[in-house]
Design a protein around this motif. Structure first.
Motif, short mmCIF file in Angstrom:
data_model
loop_
_atom_site.label_atom_id
_atom_site.label_comp_id
_atom_site.label_asym_id
_atom_site.label_seq_id
_atom_site.Cartn_x
_atom_site.Cartn_y
_atom_site.Cartn_z
N SER A 43 -15.76 58.93 2.74
CA SER A 43 -16.53 60.04 3.28
C SER A 43 -17.74 60.34 2.41
O SER A 43 -18.84 60.61 2.92
CB SER A 43 -15.66 61.29 3.40
N GLY A 44 -17.55 60.29 1.09
CA GLY A 44 -18.65 60.56 0.17
C GLY A 44 -19.79 59.57 0.36
O GLY A 44 -20.96 59.94 0.46
N ALA A 102 -21.64 59.77 3.87
CA ALA A 102 -22.63 60.84 3.98
C ALA A 102 -24.02 60.32 3.60
O ALA A 102 -25.01 60.61 4.28
CB ALA A 102 -22.23 62.01 3.09
N ALA A 103 -24.07 59.51 2.53
CA ALA A 103 -25.36 58.98 2.08
C ALA A 103 -25.90 57.93 3.06
O ALA A 103 -27.07 57.96 3.44
CB ALA A 103 -25.21 58.37 0.69
N VAL A 143 -25.21 57.39 6.29
CA VAL A 143 -25.57 57.89 7.61
C VAL A 143 -26.99 58.44 7.59
O VAL A 143 -27.78 58.20 8.50
CB VAL A 143 -24.56 58.99 8.06
N LYS A 144 -27.33 59.14 6.51
CA LYS A 144 -28.67 59.72 6.42
C LYS A 144 -29.75 58.65 6.33
O LYS A 144 -30.86 58.84 6.80
CB LYS A 144 -28.75 60.64 5.19
N GLY A 196 -29.79 55.93 7.88
CA GLY A 196 -30.03 55.37 9.21
C GLY A 196 -29.52 53.95 9.43
O GLY A 196 -29.93 53.29 10.37
N THR A 232 -26.08 53.23 9.56
CA THR A 232 -24.81 53.33 10.27
C THR A 232 -25.03 53.41 11.78
O THR A 232 -25.88 54.17 12.24
CB THR A 232 -24.04 54.58 9.81
N LEU A 288 -23.50 54.77 14.85
CA LEU A 288 -22.45 55.73 15.21
C LEU A 288 -21.68 55.29 16.44
O LEU A 288 -20.47 55.49 16.54
CB LEU A 288 -23.04 57.12 15.43
N ARG A 289 -22.38 54.66 17.40
CA ARG A 289 -21.70 54.23 18.63
C ARG A 289 -20.70 53.12 18.35
O ARG A 289 -19.55 53.19 18.79
CB ARG A 289 -22.73 53.76 19.65
N ILE A 290 -21.14 52.10 17.62
CA ILE A 290 -20.22 51.01 17.28
C ILE A 290 -19.03 51.56 16.50
O ILE A 290 -17.87 51.24 16.78
CB ILE A 290 -20.95 49.92 16.43
N MET A 325 -17.75 54.63 16.48
CA MET A 325 -16.88 55.44 17.34
C MET A 325 -16.01 54.57 18.22
O MET A 325 -14.80 54.77 18.33
CB MET A 325 -17.79 56.31 18.22
N PHE A 377 -18.09 53.90 7.11
CA PHE A 377 -18.05 55.11 7.93
C PHE A 377 -16.70 55.23 8.64
O PHE A 377 -16.14 56.32 8.77
CB PHE A 377 -19.19 55.01 8.94
N MET A 378 -16.17 54.08 9.09
CA MET A 378 -14.92 54.08 9.84
C MET A 378 -13.69 54.19 8.95
O MET A 378 -12.63 54.61 9.40
CB MET A 378 -14.80 52.78 10.65
N GLY A 404 -12.86 56.19 6.56
CA GLY A 404 -12.34 57.54 6.40
C GLY A 404 -11.45 57.96 7.55
O GLY A 404 -10.35 58.49 7.35
#
Lengths: 144, 273
Positions: free
Chosen positions: B55-56, B59-60, B62-63, B65, B67, B69-71, B73, B199-200, B202
């Motif tokens: 998670s830590g 956070a970095a 994702v910002k 750009g 990651t 998110l759709r893949i 999820m 990302f996944m 976590g």
């Protein structure tokens, strides 16, 4: 409509839901994850201080598995212990906050996809959320 | 003992971040081999720390750009399902069997993360299923945003289920396995694969951590020093990774990983857990 308005419309139509909305979601998720980890660490640290003060000298026995007492194994039990301010209860609550952080992230994504009327991804995210909630809140009864 | 576990976890988080294999890969053998902790307690503590580091770092990323998110999820359906199955299996398997599987997976992970990456697809050549799921994306490249397509969706989804199951069974992030699915099978650019995998992790670990918590395998006295050690260790490791001279460190760590894997297999096979 001016030229500025035109370019905005064309950009939004390239990706359903819009790049800007995606970017906003990314910022929300990043903030959520970071604060969750920070909060969990702070709580665990606090619990550790209480725990070490009380049990620092004891030697725990982890070599054999004997399962945790029931109150440290469920969400409601941990919350009860927390109100008693025991070191182990506070630590366990911190760990629960940490486990909840990714779950909250999924819930935030669900909301974001629903607001964008992206029903396919709302559904996919909902499945993940249900699986996670099942895992965390599964009661003890019925499980061997 | 708490202090020693904390120091060990600090080192584990540090080494895990350097290699990209994650802290769990060192935590579980360390706790079970060195400290004689029951492997299921070790896995419970490791899973919690895996959520923290993932998670830590996420956070970095994702910002920045990278990651997708759709893949992430979409594939999380496979990993969380797998994690639930893996965690349920772990509570029924004998500790020795878990140790042997751990060693084998560790060797395999080290092998695949040393392999060269596949060339990503770029803006052409995506599959129809990927298009229906709108998995294509773009990431900040050397010359502005670079678009990419995705293929091999069913194969990637299946591998993700396996990655999730191993994560739940062994208490590791299974990052190497996730990257294998995305980089090699779905042909997603490497940087996107690694950050989306992270990302996944976590969410996957949270799914199995819930099972371990409810079955009484998460001990606060053990998970506390592990979590408080792994997090700063991983932070330090990723800082260093951004700098130079990682080649030597990686080689040293590869040796450590192989040693740990062989120890786990040997001790498991001879019934010492």
């Amino acid at each position: 409509m001016g030229p500025q308005g035109d370019s905005e419309v064309s950009e939004v139509s390239v990706v359903p839901g819009g790049l800007e909305a995606d970017h906003r979601l990314e910022t929300v998720i990043a903030t959520l994850l970071r604060s969750g980890v920070l909060l969990a660490t702070a709580v665990v640290f606090l619990g550790a201080a209480v725990y070490v003060l009380r049990h620092g000298g004891e030697r725990p026995h982890y070599a054999e598995f004997h399962s945790e007492p029931t109150d440290l194994r469920s969400v409601s039990g941990i919350l009860t212990d927390l109100s008693g301010l025991s070191g182990r209860g506070i630590i366990q609550f911190g760990l629960l906050v940490l486990i909840a952080t990714p779950v909250l992230r999924v819930a935030a994504s669900l909301l974001a996809f629903a607001l964008k009327r992206d029903w396919l991804y709302t559904l996919l995210t909902l499945i993940v959320l249900i699986l996670l909630l099942y895992s965390i809140f599964q009661g003890l009864p019925g499980l061997p | 003992m708490t202090l020693l576990v904390w120091l060990g976890s600090l080192a584990a988080g540090f080494l895990g971040a350097l290699t990209g294999l994650g802290g769990g890969v060192v935590i579980v053998p360390m706790l079970s081999l060195v400290f004689g902790v029951d492997i299921r307690y070790a896995i419970g503590a490791s899973l919690v720390s895996v959520i923290g580091t993932s998670s830590g770092a996420a956070a970095a990323y994702v910002k920045e750009g990278f990651t997708n998110l759709r893949i992430g999820m979409f594939l999380e359906i496979a990993t969380t399902l797998g994690a639930l199955v893996g965690a349920a299996v772990a509570t029924r398997l004998p500790a020795d069997a878990i140790a042997v599987i751990f060693g084998v997976v560790l060797l395999f992970s080290a092998y695949i993360s040393s392999r060269p990456h596949k060339t990503p697809l770029g803006p052409e050549g995506g599959s129809r299923l990927a298009a229906r799921l709108r998995l294509a994306g773009s990431y900040p490249g050397a010359h502005g945003q670079a678009g990419y397509q995705v293929r091999g969706v069913p194969g990637g989804f299946g591998l993700m289920f396996v990655a999730g199951a191993l994560s739940g069974l062994l208490g590791i992030g299974s990052g190497a396995m996730k990257v294998l699915a995305m980089d090699q099978v779905m042909r997603i650019p490497f940087k996107v694969s690694t950050t989306t995998s992270n990302f996944m992790i976590g969410v996957t670990a949270a799914a199995s951590a819930g099972v371990y918590l409810n079955r009484g395998y998460v001990d606060p006295g053990l998970a506390m020093p592990v979590m408080l050690g792994v997090l700063p260790g991983a932070l330090l490791g990723s800082r260093l990774l951004a700098g130079a001279r990682t080649r030597v460190l990686r080689t040293i760590f590869a040796v450590v990983v192989v040693f740990l894997a062989v120890e786990m297999i040997y001790n498991g096979a001879t019934g010492r857990f």
